[in-house]
Structure formats: structure tokens, C-alpha cells
Write a protein that holds these residues in place. Sequence first.
Motif, PDB file in Angstrom:
ATOM      1  N   LEU A  39     119.565   4.841  38.119  1.00 29.20           N
ATOM      2  CA  LEU A  39     120.921   5.251  37.755  1.00 29.20           C
ATOM      3  C   LEU A  39     120.888   6.329  36.676  1.00 29.20           C
ATOM      4  N   VAL A  40     119.952   6.242  35.740  1.00 26.01           N
ATOM      5  CA  VAL A  40     119.813   7.280  34.713  1.00 26.01           C
ATOM      6  C   VAL A  40     119.530   8.631  35.362  1.00 26.01           C
ATOM      7  N   MET A  41     118.636   8.648  36.329  1.00 24.02           N
ATOM      8  CA  MET A  41     118.326   9.911  37.017  1.00 24.02           C
ATOM      9  C   MET A  41     119.534  10.395  37.811  1.00 24.02           C
ATOM     10  N   HIS A  42     120.237   9.463  38.453  1.00 29.80           N
ATOM     11  CA  HIS A  42     121.401   9.858  39.257  1.00 29.80           C
ATOM     12  C   HIS A  42     122.488  10.478  38.386  1.00 29.80           C
ATOM     13  N   LEU A  43     122.678   9.939  37.191  1.00 27.62           N
ATOM     14  CA  LEU A  43     123.746  10.420  36.306  1.00 27.62           C
ATOM     15  C   LEU A  43     123.329  11.646  35.512  1.00 27.62           C
ATOM     16  N   ASP A  44     122.076  12.084  35.670  1.00 27.38           N
ATOM     17  CA  ASP A  44     121.588  13.263  34.954  1.00 27.38           C
ATOM     18  C   ASP A  44     121.808  13.102  33.448  1.00 27.38           C
TER      19      ASP A  44
END
Length: 1010
Positions: free
Chosen positions: A306-311
Motif C-alpha cells: 500500500l505504501v508503494m501504491h500510494l507513492d
Amino acid sequence: MTGIRGLSVFISDIRNCQNKEQERLRVDKELGNIRTCFKNEKVLTPYKKKKYVWKMLYIYVLGYDVDFGHMEPVSLISAPKYPEKQVGYIVTSCLLNENHDFLRLAINMVRNDIIGRNETFQCLALTLVGNIGGREFAESLAPDVQKLIISSSCRPLVRKKAVLCLLRLFRKNQDVVNVDGWADRMAQLLDERDLGVLTSAMSLLVALVSNNHEAYRSCLSKCVKILERLARNQDVPQEYTYYGIPSPWLQVKTMRALQYFPTIEDPSTRRSIFEVLQRILMGTDVVKNVNKNNASHAVLFEALSLVMHLDAEKEMMSQCVALLGKFISVREPNIRYLGLENMTRMLMVTDVQDIIKKHQAQIVTSLKDPDISIRRRALDLLYGMCDVSNAKDIVEELLQYLSTSEFAMREELSLKAAILAEKFAPDLSWYVDVILQLIDKAGDFVSDDIWFRVVQFVTNNEDLQPYAAAKAREYLDKPAIHETMVKVSAYILGEYGHLLARRPGCNPRDMFSIIQEKLPTVSISTIPILLSTYAKILMHCRPPDLELQNQIWTVFKKYESCIDVEIQQRAVEYFELSKKGAALADVLAEMPKFPERQSSLIKKAEDAEDTADQSAIKLRAQQQPSNALVLADPQPVNGRPPPVKVPSMSGSLDNELAAQPHSHPNGTLSKLEPQAPSADLLNDLLGPLAIEAPPGGMPTDDDHDTIGAEGILDTAIVPVGEQTHTVEPIGNIAERFHALCLKDSGVLYEDPYIQIGVKAEWRGHHGRLVLFLGNKSTSPLTSVHALILPPVHLKMELSLVPETIPPRAQVQCPVEVMNIRPSRDVAVLDFSYKFGTNMVSVKLRLPAVLTKFLQPIQLTAEEFFPQWRSLSGPPLKLQEVIRGVRQFPLPEMANMFNNFRVTICPGLDPNPNNLVASTTFYSESTRAMLCLVRVETDPADRTQLRITVASEDPTLTFELKEYIKEQLIVVPSGRAPTPALPAPVPGPVAQPLSPAVAENDPGALLTGLL
């Protein structure tokens, strides 16, 4: 169940059975009794019916087929009492599937229970539908299930089951959930305080937003509030707290649902969710309790996604990388694996690549981990994090690891090292060094694409040509080098060897001599390249060297009568061209430069990558252009690289290096351009990165220079069912099978929709085949079915084959093989699939033949003759005169035996027209068994010979003799006709063998024993 005496007695009887046969007899007796009772409905009381249905279920759970009485449990669903109704629902759920005809009869009975007032009956009905409900259930029951979900009078237990039931129905038919009417209700459902209902609702939301995230945008803020509630441990009952972690299942599902929405723009919402993620990152550590580790890490790794998805901000990204760096250094292998896998995904974030590089030493250490899955993830990570700054170190590590890695990884290692060397080479001489080292260390696992690329680079860079020629000359000095090294070295020296003329040991005569030493060791496919090299050496020899010319002419004359058309044509044409003197230089002028094209190696790797797990590598491939000066065709013919074409011939070399041929302006020799073959999906889709299978190179459909017997099975496409037109196979199925009998990788079958490739590894009496099923079309292949019909002498186990193959995708199906005893019978793959309205069925022979269980062994005279003498006469030693033998030279016959894994033992027979060979056969019954072979030919009549086979097992002796006989006398169908050979030179006629034994003459001893 405990109150049913007959059932308890039956279970006790089964447990007391001494062996499987006794159990089978007891089960058959009971099934007969049940069948009789079901026929006599007058005495079948509800109690007896319940008892017999329980017995049917127990028998089914034991693994036996229960092919009758299915209506009985279905009828129990309508019983008014709970005990009978419970039995009906449970047994129906286990015995029937969603497509069973009897299940349709139960729809109304199930609906009555769902809309009834009895909560227990509602739970039973919802559980049945949630497990085996199909499209008909979805159309009939979805509105009633939705009413239960939003009903305020239903208890959470019923609503929880109703939500999961609706999830099943939605997966079967998405139309049952109306987006306009359900989106607001879904948002209201997320306000539920009961965590059981909320967890089920989140599973439903994940399915809904994966299909249409815009319609459920109102649920996004509700998901963030749920995460906040769980992170702060607010209003979380004790029964939903797992090892101190508040409902880890709900946390994971909520974060997964958030990843289906586009990046969150609202500052307040972003701040809230990042606070939750920060709490998760800071609060997760490795502890001794395995269960707590599993739960906390499930939440953590979903949070990382999720951290990567939310940039997220770079600081949080750096924190994630640091946390993963700690995980890849712990002792627990599962955690190391997850750390490496998620660090690979982090490569998508450009800002953290430099931080990941700080952990390079630890990643390299993981490359030596005992667990192969961890080694694979470390290899993927090293490949993805490589750039110009660290390419040299990483490639050197891969080359060093290549020498000790297992066969299953060498092909992937080779391809990745070659791609990295090409993309990030500091200079081209280093690139040449790396590729030649690669071929030297792992020649069997280096595809032809790799050495094609070296040739392209050298051809396009004049400054590189002397260096490449010098390195090729150095490798040829080694006493034993791989055949691929012979190919690339011979080609480079043929084109640019004249640039080394002033160096010691590099004059034309020396180069011819060193290449000629390798000629007896190479296969038929390499000989055309060596003949072209000889012609080039002769062309560059100025002034002419008559002695060298005579030596090369002798080689050309030798192959003028070769059975292989390509070799024969090259030998004849080169011999005639070499008589024209200076005109030869015009015809065999240096190759022109290749046009710039995209790298076929990089394309091959990208095609093989899994979209979800390897997206970081694809992204980096777009961000970092290749340094390559020579690029392959973006749409190569048959998935192959551009040409490295000797401008004189058609045939095997041109097909191997096929694409758009160059034509030299001064060329006078006509060239037959190969036609573009059909798309080779196996090369396009089944690149080495996707393969977790035995080694042996990628399966390709070339090099059909094989000979073998016609099999006993007619493999033809059979129209089935609703097929509207015939689907014809591409290529000759029998030819493909015979080719795979002599090599371990290739294409087994291909038609316009599918390509089936095979890779194999054989060790002793064990083998492992991997079937690659590649969908060539842009539509899915459905109703895929594969069944192996093994002969009695083989044990074969095929892994699960998926029913659907997605468009332009491939699946791998391993097959474990064990050889029980010697036999020539072959296994059959019964394969079928559906494309549109076409149902295609085909039966294919699998190349698990007798010779795959042979291990070559070369014996000396001291080892051979005692064994030969000890095996005296039938049935251990069998002899037969074979007539109607195909005519080909003795060296070709020797090469054929080597392809069968039967090693020629030179010098044991003084008669040059005879061959003596040995091998070792492995099976479960014979273990390692030595086999000895002698072939006596008649120079005056090549159509007949005498063969003798000996071993300590009569069956093995007979089967091996018959197998060799079949290969000698049968020409596979569809092969090009054998070119006429010149009349044999008259020679001594073979005399009848004397029974006398001369102890001091090994040849006479061999003759006498025969």
C-alpha cells in the motif's frame, strides 16, 4: 453420528483392515448393501437413509468413487427435522459440484430455507450455496441473499454467511450485484460494528472494487476509518485479537481493497492512512513465536504494498527499505524470502534504488542460500537493481555463482547475466569477455540468442573485431570446450581471423588446424558453420597456401556425400568456389553491418516475466535505454534474433540465425531465403525467467536432423463435439516426437491456437518433464484437459493442469517419471481444449523413451572384453542380421549412437567398418545395468549389417536391440528424401566370422565371441 450404530461399526471395520485390498473389499460390500437398500424404498426409513448417506460420505472421503445415490442426500434437504436436513446439506456439498444435474432440483428447497424464519436452516442453506452455488443459484437466490444482508432482524451469524454467499454468487455471475443499487448499501455495510460481518463484507468489497472501483468510491473513507479503528485497537473484541494483533485478516483485506483505488488525493485522508501505515511499520519486528510472526508480517507486507501504491514520501520509502534490509538478514527462511520479494517490488520506486544498493552484499549472500526459492528471489533482485554503477560487480558475482549453481537455475542465470552485460557494459570488450566466459562455464544452458548477439556486436564495431578474434583463438586452445563456443569462435575467426595474421599461432594454417581438431566432436548442426569458416580462411590466405588448400579441399570432398543436405550443399559449392581464385573474395566478402534493432534478449526476458512480480524490471527497462550498438528485430521471425548469415547457402545455419538476409552487392552465388515460419510462442512466452524446470535450453523447434522409428500411435487432430471446422497441426507431429527422442527440449505439438513445449531432465531411472502450454491467441483457451496414459513400465505423475489458459500466456505442468523396467512402449498425452466453438483433442506420444534412461560410459579393452566374454549366447546376448538399412557413412552412424546415449568405444575392433559401443541402463528393477553393442557393416552393401547386443537382463537385451534396429531401418514420415550417395568404393567383402577365439587379439576375440 455417534448415535448411529451401523455407521460406527462400519468405520471400525475399515480401521481394522490389514491392507488396501481388504479395505476395498469391505467398501465394495458396503456399497452393494447401500445400493440394494436405496432400491427398496418401502423399508427405507429416514433413520436408515441418514445412516446410509453418512456411510456414502465416509467412503467418498476415503477416496473411493460414489457414483450412485446422489438423489438421496438431495432429498434430505427438504426434511422437516434438523438431523436429516443437516445430513442432506453436508453430504450434498461434498458429493456434488455446481454443474451437477441433481443440484438444480434443490434450488427451490434451498430458497425455502433461506427465506424461512429458522436461522439454523438459513445458515445451512447459505453454507451450501457459498460452497457449490453456480450461475443458476446466482440468478435465483441473489435477491433473497441481499435482503438477508441488509435485514436489521437477522443476527450477525446469518448476515456474515449471507455476505460470503453473495461473494460466491458475484464471482459466478457479476450481473447479480447491481452497481447503482448496491454501492450505497455496501458503504453502509462497512459501518457494521461486528467484526465477523465486517471481515466478510471486506472480502466482498475486494471483489467488487477489483471489477469497478469508481462505483464504490464512497467506501474509500470507510476503509481508512476501519484501519484507524484496528490500529488503535478500539472496540476490538478479544476473540478477534490474534496474538495481540487486532484482526489481522481484516487489516490485510482492507489494505488490499485500498490498492484497487487510484492514488488518494485528499490531504486529510492521506494523512490518516499514513499514520496507520507508520504505526504498522514501527510496530512490526521478528519474534520467536511463529504464529505471531506470520500474522504481523502478513499485515506488514500488505502495508508495504500500500505504501508503494500510494507513492509515499521518500522518508517512509527509506524506512520500508531499511526494514526489508533487516528481514533479508534473519535466519528464518520464510521471512528472508518475503523480504527479498518485497524489496524487488520496491524497485518500482525510483527514489529508493540507491538505498536498496546499500544492501547489495547481503543480497549476494542470499544468492548462496541453501533454499533455491530464496536464491531465485535474490537473483531477481540483483537483476532488477543493476545499473551502470554496479553492473560489473553484479555480473561478476553471477558468473562466479554460475559454476556452483544447480542446473535448474543456470539457464535463467545465463540469460540475465547476458542481458545485464549488454545493457550496462562499460565497454564492449568487457561485454565480449563476459559472454565468452558465460558460454565457457554454462554452454549447455546458453541459448543461441546469446551468441548471435555477440556476433552482431562484433560485426557492427570494427574496433572490437581484432579483440574478439584474439579471445576466440584463446578459447580454442582449451582441450575441451562446449560446442556453442566452437560455433562462435569459428564464426568470428572466419570473418576476422585475418586481422591476427601477424600474431604467433594465428596464421591461416594454425587456425585451420585448431578448428579441425574440434570437428569430430561437434554435432551435425555445427558442421556447416565450420565449413563456412574453412572457406573464409582459404579466401583470406594470400598468397595462396597450396598445402592448406589441399587440406581444406579434402574436408570439402569428405562431406560432398554427407547425408545431411545442408552440409552436402555447402561442401560442394565451397569446393567449386574455391577453384575460382580471386573471385572467391567477392562472393565471400565480409558481412555488412546489421541495422539497429531492439535487443531480442531483453524482449525475451520481458515476455517471460510475471506482470505482477516483475513490473519493477519492466519499468527500469523503460527508464534506462540499452547501451547496445546492435539491436535485434522488434518482431523477430519465430522469436529468433537477426541474421548472422554466411552469404552462400540456404539451410540449417540460415534457419538457426534466420531473419532478413543480407545480400552483398558483389555476391554471385544465389541464396535461398528461408520462409518465415509460424510464430514460435514457446520462444515468445516461455523465456528462461519464467521457467522453474530442469535445464537444457529453451525448447525450440529446429534441428530436426534426427532419425528414429515411426511410433505406434497415430497422432492426429480429432474433431470433437461442436467443432465447426478442423484445426490442423502446424508441422509434422511425428517429426517433432522423433526430434525430442534425441534431445531434451523442443516443441511437441503446435496448432494455430496452442503450442506445447517440452523440457526434460533425466537422472538414473528418474526423470522430470515439464510441459509448457502456451496460448498463442488473444482469447482464452477453456476446458483444458490433460491426461497421461503411461505404459506399464513407467510411473508418471502429472501436476494439476488449469482449466483455462489466459490469452498470450503459458502454464507449466511438471511430470515426474520413474522407469520400472526396460520397454520400448511410450506414454501418451491425451490433451484437449476449447477455443470458441472449436473443441480440439489430440493424443501425443511423450519422449520418455528407452534411451532416456541410458547413461553413456566409455570402456577400455581391459574393461570391455571380460564383460563381453561373461555374456555368452541368448538370451543375454542376441545377434541379428538387419537388411534394408538406411545408407549413411559410418561416422554418421556413430554419431547416431552417441545421440542414443550409447557411447562408441574406439579402437576395440580392428576392422574399421565395425563399431563397438557401451552404455548403462537404469530402471527400478535392474538398477545400473551395463549394455554392450557391436555393429558389423559390409562396405560392399551398406543396406545390411549385423548387430549384437549383450546385457545381464534378457528383456533389456531384446528391447535395446529392437530399438536400435528400428532406428536403423525406418525413416520418419515427412522427412526430406535422402540425397543419392555416390556408389561405394569397392572394398573387401566381409567374411563369415570364425568361431575361433584368439586370446592375444582383441579384435579376433570380439569376433570369436560373436
